[in-house]
Design a protein around this motif. Sequence first.
Motif, PDB file in Angstrom:
ATOM      1  N   MET A 118      34.496  49.426  35.292  1.00 12.66           N
ATOM      2  CA  MET A 118      34.699  48.644  36.507  1.00 12.66           C
ATOM      3  C   MET A 118      34.484  49.470  37.781  1.00 12.66           C
ATOM      4  O   MET A 118      34.239  48.919  38.859  1.00 12.66           O
ATOM      5  CB  MET A 118      36.090  48.006  36.521  1.00 12.66           C
ATOM      6  CG  MET A 118      36.284  46.978  37.617  1.00 12.66           C
ATOM      7  SD  MET A 118      37.893  46.149  37.604  1.00 12.66           S
ATOM      8  CE  MET A 118      37.634  44.938  36.309  1.00 12.66           C
ATOM      9  N   TYR A 148      21.617  38.755  40.910  1.00 12.29           N
ATOM     10  CA  TYR A 148      22.765  38.509  40.043  1.00 12.29           C
ATOM     11  C   TYR A 148      22.741  37.073  39.521  1.00 12.29           C
ATOM     12  O   TYR A 148      23.564  36.226  39.870  1.00 12.29           O
ATOM     13  CB  TYR A 148      24.072  38.778  40.788  1.00 12.29           C
ATOM     14  CG  TYR A 148      24.264  40.217  41.225  1.00 12.29           C
ATOM     15  CD1 TYR A 148      23.488  41.247  40.698  1.00 12.29           C
ATOM     16  CD2 TYR A 148      25.234  40.547  42.174  1.00 12.29           C
ATOM     17  CE1 TYR A 148      23.663  42.562  41.103  1.00 12.29           C
ATOM     18  CE2 TYR A 148      25.425  41.852  42.582  1.00 12.29           C
ATOM     19  CZ  TYR A 148      24.634  42.858  42.047  1.00 12.29           C
ATOM     20  OH  TYR A 148      24.817  44.166  42.462  1.00 12.29           O
ATOM     21  N   HIS A 178      21.829  47.497  41.703  1.00 13.01           N
ATOM     22  CA  HIS A 178      22.828  46.715  42.409  1.00 13.01           C
ATOM     23  C   HIS A 178      22.126  45.975  43.540  1.00 13.01           C
ATOM     24  O   HIS A 178      21.812  46.554  44.577  1.00 13.01           O
ATOM     25  CB  HIS A 178      23.941  47.618  42.958  1.00 13.01           C
ATOM     26  CG  HIS A 178      24.945  48.034  41.925  1.00 13.01           C
ATOM     27  ND1 HIS A 178      24.580  48.568  40.702  1.00 13.01           N
ATOM     28  CD2 HIS A 178      26.297  47.999  41.926  1.00 13.01           C
ATOM     29  CE1 HIS A 178      25.684  48.834  39.999  1.00 13.01           C
ATOM     30  NE2 HIS A 178      26.732  48.487  40.728  1.00 13.01           N
ATOM     31  N   GLN A 191      30.886  40.579  31.886  1.00 11.67           N
ATOM     32  CA  GLN A 191      31.059  40.794  33.316  1.00 11.67           C
ATOM     33  C   GLN A 191      32.257  41.711  33.588  1.00 11.67           C
ATOM     34  O   GLN A 191      33.302  41.599  32.949  1.00 11.67           O
ATOM     35  CB  GLN A 191      31.278  39.451  34.019  1.00 11.67           C
ATOM     36  CG  GLN A 191      31.435  39.565  35.518  1.00 11.67           C
ATOM     37  CD  GLN A 191      31.846  38.268  36.186  1.00 11.67           C
ATOM     38  OE1 GLN A 191      32.065  38.230  37.392  1.00 11.67           O
ATOM     39  NE2 GLN A 191      31.973  37.198  35.415  1.00 11.67           N
ATOM     40  N   GLY A 192      32.092  42.626  34.544  1.00 14.62           N
ATOM     41  CA  GLY A 192      33.181  43.487  34.985  1.00 14.62           C
ATOM     42  C   GLY A 192      33.228  44.828  34.298  1.00 14.62           C
ATOM     43  O   GLY A 192      33.792  45.789  34.834  1.00 14.62           O
ATOM     44  N   HIS A 209      26.184  46.295  37.418  1.00 13.50           N
ATOM     45  CA  HIS A 209      27.116  47.022  36.564  1.00 13.50           C
ATOM     46  C   HIS A 209      26.545  48.404  36.249  1.00 13.50           C
ATOM     47  O   HIS A 209      25.323  48.586  36.173  1.00 13.50           O
ATOM     48  CB  HIS A 209      27.343  46.285  35.240  1.00 13.50           C
ATOM     49  CG  HIS A 209      27.941  44.920  35.390  1.00 13.50           C
ATOM     50  ND1 HIS A 209      27.221  43.846  35.856  1.00 13.50           N
ATOM     51  CD2 HIS A 209      29.188  44.462  35.129  1.00 13.50           C
ATOM     52  CE1 HIS A 209      28.011  42.774  35.868  1.00 13.50           C
ATOM     53  NE2 HIS A 209      29.195  43.120  35.428  1.00 13.50           N
ATOM     54  N   ASP A 217      23.089  48.265  30.643  1.00  9.13           N
ATOM     55  CA  ASP A 217      23.924  47.860  31.782  1.00  9.13           C
ATOM     56  C   ASP A 217      23.229  46.723  32.525  1.00  9.13           C
ATOM     57  O   ASP A 217      22.080  46.864  32.960  1.00  9.13           O
ATOM     58  CB  ASP A 217      24.118  49.025  32.766  1.00  9.13           C
ATOM     59  CG  ASP A 217      25.041  50.111  32.248  1.00  9.13           C
ATOM     60  OD1 ASP A 217      25.816  49.842  31.315  1.00  9.13           O
ATOM     61  OD2 ASP A 217      24.994  51.229  32.784  1.00  9.13           O
ATOM     62  N   ASP A 254      31.957  50.995  38.557  1.00  4.58           N
ATOM     63  CA  ASP A 254      30.581  50.767  39.002  1.00  4.58           C
ATOM     64  C   ASP A 254      30.207  49.290  38.975  1.00  4.58           C
ATOM     65  O   ASP A 254      29.022  48.937  38.885  1.00  4.58           O
ATOM     66  CB  ASP A 254      29.610  51.568  38.128  1.00  4.58           C
ATOM     67  CG  ASP A 254      29.814  53.065  38.271  1.00  4.58           C
ATOM     68  OD1 ASP A 254      29.898  53.538  39.416  1.00  4.58           O
ATOM     69  OD2 ASP A 254      29.908  53.748  37.238  1.00  4.58           O
ATOM     70  N   TYR A 255      31.203  48.431  39.072  1.00  2.00           N
ATOM     71  CA  TYR A 255      30.976  46.978  39.108  1.00  2.00           C
ATOM     72  C   TYR A 255      30.887  46.507  40.554  1.00  2.00           C
ATOM     73  O   TYR A 255      31.696  46.901  41.396  1.00  2.00           O
ATOM     74  CB  TYR A 255      32.135  46.276  38.397  1.00  2.00           C
ATOM     75  CG  TYR A 255      32.159  44.773  38.549  1.00  2.00           C
ATOM     76  CD1 TYR A 255      31.159  43.978  38.000  1.00  2.00           C
ATOM     77  CD2 TYR A 255      33.201  44.145  39.232  1.00  2.00           C
ATOM     78  CE1 TYR A 255      31.197  42.594  38.127  1.00  2.00           C
ATOM     79  CE2 TYR A 255      33.251  42.762  39.355  1.00  2.00           C
ATOM     80  CZ  TYR A 255      32.243  41.991  38.801  1.00  2.00           C
ATOM     81  OH  TYR A 255      32.281  40.632  38.934  1.00  2.00           O
ATOM     82  N   ASP A 256      29.879  45.679  40.827  1.00  2.61           N
ATOM     83  CA  ASP A 256      29.707  45.114  42.157  1.00  2.61           C
ATOM     84  C   ASP A 256      30.413  43.760  42.216  1.00  2.61           C
ATOM     85  O   ASP A 256      30.010  42.819  41.537  1.00  2.61           O
ATOM     86  CB  ASP A 256      28.212  44.943  42.460  1.00  2.61           C
ATOM     87  CG  ASP A 256      27.949  44.486  43.886  1.00  2.61           C
ATOM     88  OD1 ASP A 256      28.914  44.132  44.597  1.00  2.61           O
ATOM     89  OD2 ASP A 256      26.765  44.488  44.298  1.00  2.61           O
ATOM     90  N   ASP A 284      30.895  47.801  31.676  1.00  2.01           N
ATOM     91  CA  ASP A 284      29.504  48.211  31.484  1.00  2.01           C
ATOM     92  C   ASP A 284      29.224  48.343  29.993  1.00  2.01           C
ATOM     93  O   ASP A 284      30.046  47.959  29.161  1.00  2.01           O
ATOM     94  CB  ASP A 284      29.192  49.505  32.259  1.00  2.01           C
ATOM     95  CG  ASP A 284      30.006  50.701  31.787  1.00  2.01           C
ATOM     96  OD1 ASP A 284      30.654  50.613  30.716  1.00  2.01           O
ATOM     97  OD2 ASP A 284      30.009  51.724  32.484  1.00  2.01           O
TER      98      ASP A 284
END
Length: 316
Positions: A217, A73, A68, A35-36, A63, A59, A219-221, A38
């Motif tokens: 990060m 999730y 997204h 997590q966090g 991520h 990915d 591109d982390y939601d 890619d």
Amino acid sequence: MHKKLYSAFYKNAEIKLHYYEIKNDLQPIVMIHAQGVDSTSYANVFKALSKKYHVYAVDCYGHGKSLHDAEKYNIKDISEAISQFIREVVKDKVVLVGHSSGGLIAAYIAATTELCSKLYLEDPPFFASQGERRFQTFNYVDLSTICHRFNNQLDEKDFVLYYFSNQYAWNFFPEKSREKIKEKLTAAAKRYREKHPDKNLKVPFWPKAALSGFCGMNDYDPLFGEAFYCDSFHSDIPHKEILRNIQCETVFMKAKTNKNDDGLLLAALDEEDLEQVLQLNPNCSSVRFDCGHGIHIEKEKEFLRVLILQKSLQRK
């Protein structure tokens, strides 16, 4: 990054997964990141692994360049998407590697399909991240809670900078100098973000292992972190059920177990959790590493030795 590394997408009506691939005629390995970050989190081991495997690194939803969509999730939707990717793109049984939350996903795939010939679990948070146990874990007080707070404020738009300035790691600095150091390094992080908004964060004097947590990060939601904050990621599926249903050979890579004076678990899981994993999955063996959570970063050679040496032994 490896010169033969290809970037591609797998899409159908409901699925959008971005992945990297190193093509050859060897046994396929699918790598699922934490997590966090890619899938480039595993870039340091791609070249070595490509000498023994046909490498795929995916990915996860929320991520990188994959879908997204906060409604997806959770372990079930992500696992089903990657399972479909294996069926339609890889088209063969695979060696599965999963780090942290990616290990939970890899385990679920191995438990619910026949797509996995061997499973490598890199310090996944079995039991500790689920239910009320999660409240006393590093991930909850750090990334999950920071995501929750970010999602409920409007002032800061840059999650990378917000995370850096609010991370739990500041508690590890001496109390007398903490605020001064935090102010100085946060200012350095802000300058770097303004100059290089599309690059992974770099901060002077910040440890390499800690900076690895910012790989991808951008591109982390943060809504993905919300799923761990409210416990919806697990889709109400007990971890015991997942582990009981894994039939393939499994190797659990365990990082150090640490707790602070207040009993906060500064690790993915504790020794009792590992013992329960081994009891529930009789096909599972464990390998210990004297390092933090990012084993493939901190102990790269030892990590590769497990994946490559064990494969060569299996061939004999």
